[in-house]
Design a protein around this motif. Structure first.
Motif, short mmCIF file in Angstrom:
data_model
loop_
_atom_site.label_atom_id
_atom_site.label_comp_id
_atom_site.label_asym_id
_atom_site.label_seq_id
_atom_site.Cartn_x
_atom_site.Cartn_y
_atom_site.Cartn_z
N ILE A 183 -10.02 -3.14 15.06
CA ILE A 183 -10.16 -2.05 14.09
C ILE A 183 -8.79 -1.48 13.71
O ILE A 183 -8.48 -1.29 12.53
CB ILE A 183 -11.04 -0.92 14.67
N ILE A 184 -7.96 -1.24 14.71
CA ILE A 184 -6.68 -0.55 14.49
C ILE A 184 -5.62 -1.47 13.91
O ILE A 184 -4.89 -1.10 12.98
CB ILE A 184 -6.19 0.09 15.79
N LEU A 185 -5.50 -2.68 14.44
CA LEU A 185 -4.42 -3.59 14.03
C LEU A 185 -4.44 -3.92 12.54
O LEU A 185 -3.39 -3.83 11.88
CB LEU A 185 -4.47 -4.87 14.87
N PRO A 186 -5.59 -4.29 11.94
CA PRO A 186 -5.56 -4.60 10.50
C PRO A 186 -5.15 -3.41 9.64
O PRO A 186 -4.46 -3.57 8.63
CB PRO A 186 -7.01 -5.02 10.21
N ALA A 187 -5.57 -2.21 10.04
CA ALA A 187 -5.19 -1.01 9.28
C ALA A 187 -3.70 -0.76 9.38
O ALA A 187 -3.04 -0.43 8.39
CB ALA A 187 -5.98 0.19 9.79
N LEU A 188 -3.17 -0.90 10.59
CA LEU A 188 -1.73 -0.71 10.79
C LEU A 188 -0.94 -1.75 10.01
O LEU A 188 0.07 -1.45 9.37
CB LEU A 188 -1.40 -0.78 12.28
N LYS A 189 -1.41 -2.98 10.03
CA LYS A 189 -0.76 -4.06 9.28
C LYS A 189 -0.80 -3.77 7.78
O LYS A 189 0.21 -3.91 7.08
CB LYS A 189 -1.45 -5.39 9.57
N GLU A 190 -1.95 -3.35 7.28
CA GLU A 190 -2.09 -3.11 5.84
C GLU A 190 -1.16 -2.00 5.37
O GLU A 190 -0.50 -2.13 4.33
CB GLU A 190 -3.54 -2.75 5.50
N LEU A 191 -1.08 -0.91 6.12
CA LEU A 191 -0.22 0.18 5.69
C LEU A 191 1.26 -0.18 5.88
O LEU A 191 2.11 0.25 5.09
CB LEU A 191 -0.54 1.46 6.46
N THR A 192 1.57 -0.97 6.89
CA THR A 192 2.96 -1.41 7.09
C THR A 192 3.46 -2.18 5.87
O THR A 192 4.51 -1.87 5.30
CB THR A 192 3.07 -2.31 8.33
N PHE A 193 2.70 -3.20 5.46
CA PHE A 193 3.12 -3.99 4.31
C PHE A 193 2.94 -3.23 3.01
O PHE A 193 3.69 -3.44 2.04
CB PHE A 193 2.37 -5.33 4.29
N ALA A 245 6.03 -3.39 16.33
CA ALA A 245 4.89 -3.19 17.22
C ALA A 245 3.85 -4.29 17.06
O ALA A 245 3.20 -4.68 18.03
CB ALA A 245 4.25 -1.83 16.96
N ILE A 246 3.69 -4.81 15.84
CA ILE A 246 2.56 -5.72 15.58
C ILE A 246 2.97 -7.17 15.35
O ILE A 246 2.11 -8.04 15.26
CB ILE A 246 1.75 -5.25 14.36
N SER A 247 4.28 -7.45 15.27
CA SER A 247 4.72 -8.78 14.82
C SER A 247 4.17 -9.92 15.66
O SER A 247 3.93 -11.01 15.14
CB SER A 247 6.25 -8.84 14.79
N GLY A 248 3.96 -9.72 16.94
CA GLY A 248 3.44 -10.79 17.77
C GLY A 248 1.93 -10.88 17.78
O GLY A 248 1.36 -11.80 18.40
N ASP A 249 1.27 -9.95 17.10
CA ASP A 249 -0.20 -9.85 17.17
C ASP A 249 -0.89 -10.21 15.86
O ASP A 249 -2.12 -10.19 15.80
CB ASP A 249 -0.60 -8.42 17.56
N ILE A 250 -0.13 -10.50 14.82
CA ILE A 250 -0.72 -10.77 13.52
C ILE A 250 -0.42 -12.21 13.10
O ILE A 250 0.55 -12.82 13.56
CB ILE A 250 -0.21 -9.80 12.43
N SER A 251 -1.25 -12.75 12.24
CA SER A 251 -1.11 -14.14 11.80
C SER A 251 -0.14 -14.29 10.64
O SER A 251 0.14 -15.41 10.20
CB SER A 251 -2.47 -14.71 11.40
#
Length: 271
Positions: A172-182, A216-222
Motif C-alpha cells: 500500500i505504502i510503497l507504490p504511493a511513495l514511488k508515485e509521489l517521488t517521481f 529509501a525505495i530504490s532497492g524495493d521497486i522494479s
C-alpha cells in the motif's frame, strides 16, 4: 543555525554554525561512514543501519540523550492518539510529517511496536487518500515545498518501520511513495518556483524530498536503475546550482530551510 556541506572526495562534512547574536561562523568537520553494498540493500539504511540500533537504545538510558528522549517521548505518547482518518487535516496543519517521523524513530529507539504501528497506520491512510491531480496525496495545501517535507517523512517512516510492516502494508505504502517521488521529480519543474534560475528556497526542499525518497525505495521497486539514476543525477545538478548560489546568504539567514533539506540527500547519495 546549522548548515552542512558534503565533500565526496574527502568524505567529510563541513558544518557551518552561525550565531544569531554575533553572525560569527564556525566550521566543524565530520568523517562520513560509507555503507557497504549489503547495508545499502537492507532496511533501515537512512541515517543508521540495523547494527546501530542497539547503541542508540543504550545511549538514551543516560546523560543528555536520556533527557532528549524523555522530551520526545512526551510528544510521541500524545501522537499515539493520532486518528488515521484525520491524515489530511494533519497534513494541512503541518503536523503529519512530525507525527510519522517521531513515531517511527521512537520505535527504533525503544523497540515499542505501538509507536511503529501508529506510524504505519498514518502512512497507510496517507497512501490511500488519493486524488487524481498532482500532487496526488495529502500535503500542506498551497505550499508545494511541503511535498518535499512529506516525502522526507514518508521515506524515513517507510525505512525505519519496514521490518515491522506486513507485506500487505508495504504494497500500500510503497507504490504511493514511488508515485509521489517521481511525480515531484517530473512535475515540479513546470511550477513557478521550479523554473527559471532554480534559486528559490523551495527548490532545496523539493530536492531533499525526492532525493531522500529515492534512496529509501530504490532497492524495493522494479523501476530501471537508469531511471533511478536520472532522479539522483537531477538532484545533483540542482544542488550544484542551489547551494553555491545561496552559500553566501547563509550568514544572513536566507535559504536555510532549502539548504538543510538538500544536504542529507547528497550526503547519502554520494556514498
Amino acid at each position: 543555525t546549522e548548515n552542512g556541506f558534503y565533500d565526496p572526495k574527502t568524505k567529510k562534512i563541513t558544518w557551518a554554525i552561525s550565531s544569531l547574536s554575533s553572525g560569527e561562523v564556525k566550521q566543524l568537520h565530520f568523517k562520513v561512514k560509507v555503507l557497504t553494498p549489503e547495508e545499502q540493500s537492507l532496511h533501515p539504511r537512512l541515517l543508521f543501519t540495523q547494527k546501530d540500533i542497539s547503541s542508540l537504545r543504550e545511549k538514551i538510558k543516560s546523560g543528555e540523550s536520556k533527557k532528549m528522549w524523555e522530551g520526545l517521548k512526551e510528544k510521541v505518547d500524545y501522537y499515539l492518539n493520532s486518528n488515521p482518518s484525520q491524515v489530511r487535516n494533519y497534513a494541512n496543519n503541518g503536523t503529519l510529517t512530525s507525527r510519522i517521523r517521531y513515531l517511527a524513530f521512537s520505535y527504533i529507539l525503544t523497540g515499542n511496536e505501538e509507536y511503529g504501528k501508529k506510524a504505519i497506520e498514518l502512512m497507510k491512510s496517507w497512501a490511500t487518500d488519493k486524488r487524481e491531480e498532482y500532487p496526488y496525496y495529502p500535503y500542506w495545501e498551497g505550499r508545494y515545498h511541503a511535498i518535499g517535507d512529506i516525502l522526507v517523512a514518508i521515506a524515513l517512516g517507510y525505512d525505519w518501520t519496514y521490518n515491522l510492516m506486513t507485506e500487505e502494508e508495504r504494497e500500500i505504502i510503497l507504490p504511493a511513495l514511488k508515485e509521489l517521488t517521481f511525480g515531484e521529480y517530473e512535475h515540479s519543474y513546470t511550477l513557478w518556483w521550479g523554473t527559471g534560475d532554480h534559486y528559490n528556497n523551495w527548490t532545496g526542499t523539493k530536492i531533499g524530498g525526492f532525493g531522500t525518497a529515492i534512496l529509501a525505495i530504490s532497492g524495493d521497486i522494479s523501476t530501471s536503475e537508469e531511471k533511478i539514476e536520472k532522479v539522483i543525477e537531477k538532484s545533483f545538478i540542482e544542488k550544484d546550482i542551489f547551494i553555491p548560489y545561496n552559500r553566501n546568504d547563509l550568514v544572513n539567514f536566507f535559504y536555510e530551510e532549502g539548504v538543510i533539506a538538500v544536504s542529507y540527500t547528497h550526503l547519502r547519495a554520494h556514498e
